[in-house]
Scaffold this motif. Structure first.
Motif, short mmCIF file in Angstrom:
data_model
loop_
_atom_site.label_atom_id
_atom_site.label_comp_id
_atom_site.label_asym_id
_atom_site.label_seq_id
_atom_site.Cartn_x
_atom_site.Cartn_y
_atom_site.Cartn_z
N SER A 187 51.51 -26.88 22.50
CA SER A 187 50.41 -25.72 22.54
C SER A 187 49.83 -25.63 21.10
CB SER A 187 50.66 -24.74 23.50
OG SER A 187 51.63 -23.98 22.66
N VAL A 247 50.93 -29.26 32.17
CA VAL A 247 51.79 -28.21 31.50
C VAL A 247 52.78 -27.77 32.47
CG1 VAL A 247 51.46 -25.81 30.69
CG2 VAL A 247 49.41 -27.47 30.41
N THR A 258 52.18 -20.76 28.83
CA THR A 258 51.56 -21.83 29.82
C THR A 258 50.01 -21.43 29.71
OG1 THR A 258 51.74 -20.52 31.70
CG2 THR A 258 53.55 -22.06 31.38
N GLY A 308 48.99 -23.50 26.81
CA GLY A 308 49.63 -24.86 27.17
C GLY A 308 48.25 -25.44 28.15
N GLU A 309 47.55 -24.59 28.90
CA GLU A 309 46.51 -24.90 29.78
C GLU A 309 45.30 -25.43 28.82
OE1 GLU A 309 46.63 -26.16 32.62
OE2 GLU A 309 48.46 -25.36 33.74
#
Length: 315
Positions: free
Chosen positions: A32, A78, A57, A60-61
């Motif tokens: 990320s 992810v 996350t 990450g998204e």
């Protein structure tokens, strides 16, 4: 057609130019931010299915959305993994299905203040080495299913500052030193690759470690600002896209074999040196020693097994 050559100025996208990785799957830890993003971008742009294995996350998204837009590859997902918590690592591995062609052990911390993992391990060793060791060993069936899987461990010239401190690996007796802690973990990254390449050769798995180069990212957030400014003046700097090139090169193009080069820089094998005089280039013998690699593997397996057993899991 002559073989293509790559070097310090090459980017990760340069490396995958004309490659077709359709049908291949990849995991990139720490994807990320920093060179992890560009590693994932290059693999995705060549058609690979890419999983961003990250602790945050939400970040990450955001990265996944950017990668889908920039590459046109929608097969980017992810998944949460906290390398400092082996229960999280185990859960990630349990949810993986199908073959795994590329495991890029990219996540890491650098020169952090003294902190400890869930298991009580010093955090550099916990995240940079033991978390990735646990991840790779638990993904072994998926790596084996790929038949020609490659593991890339992101190391550093910082390995020169310390070998493996088997007598006090977690600084439980001696005074904590962030530089030594980081250096030890980066040595461990190389030794892991040395032993994995030997131990798992019969499964078609190859492995090597890489030195990305001098890239200034959030990884240096714990550095003294004056020291960081001086380093930026003194040493050549790469972009994150250039820094990711060697990881992608080792994953997709390098010739790897047991007993062959185990540490790459600037998209080629590094020279074995007595000391790293320019702060960047070369690999020291202590990071390549096969007996040390085997011993570290055995110690790591015992530590990981004991921690998972404590958490009511079995390796």
């Amino acid at each position: 057609m002559a073989a293509r050559t790559f070097g310090a100025d090459s980017t990760a996208l340069d490396v995958v130019d004309r490659l077709d990785l359709t049908g291949k799957s990849a995991i990139v830890t720490g994807a990320s931010s920093g060179i992890g993003v560009e590693t994932a971008r290059a693999l995705a742009s060549a058609g690979a299915s890419v999983t961003l294995a990250v602790r945050d996350t939400a970040a990450g998204e955001r990265t996944a959305a950017d990668l889908r837009a920039s590459t046109g590859n929608l097969d980017i997902r992810v998944a949460e993994v906290d390398l400092a918590d082996l229960v999280s690592v185990r859960a990630f591995a349990e949810h993986w299905s199908g073959p795994l062609h590329f495991l890029i052990n990219n996540a890491g911390i650098m020169h952090a203040p003294e902190t400890r993992s869930v298991a009580g391990w010093e955090m550099h060793m916990a995240v940079n080495h033991l978390g990735h060791f646990a991840l790779a060993t638990q993904l072994l069936p998926a790596l084996t299913e790929a038949h020609t899987a490659r593991i890339v461990s992101v190391s550093s010239s910082g390995h020169a500052s310390s070998g493996i401190r088997f007598d006090d690996m977690f600084f439980q007796r001696g005074t904590y030193d962030a530089g030594l802690a980081y250096g030890q973990s980066k040595t461990a990254n190389v030794l892991f690759a040395v032993e994995a390449a030997k131990r798992w050769a019969t499964y078609g798995i190859t492995a090597a470690a890489v030195m990305p180069g001098g890239i200034w990212t959030n990884l240096q957030r714990y550095w003294d600002p004056a020291v960081l400014a001086d380093m930026k003046r003194r040493y050549p700097t790469k972009t994150t896209a250039q820094g990711a090139a060697t990881s992608v090169y080792v994953a997709t193009r390098a010739h790897l074999e047991p007993g062959g080069p185990a540490y790459f820089e600037d998209c080629h094998p590094a020279r074995v040196v007595g000391q790293i005089t320019d702060g960047i280039h070369g690999v020291l013998p202590h990071a390549l020693d096969p007996a040390t690699a085997q011993h570290l593997w055995d110690v790591s397996a015992e530590l990981v097994s004991a921690e998972l057993a404590r958490a009511h899991y079995t390796l």
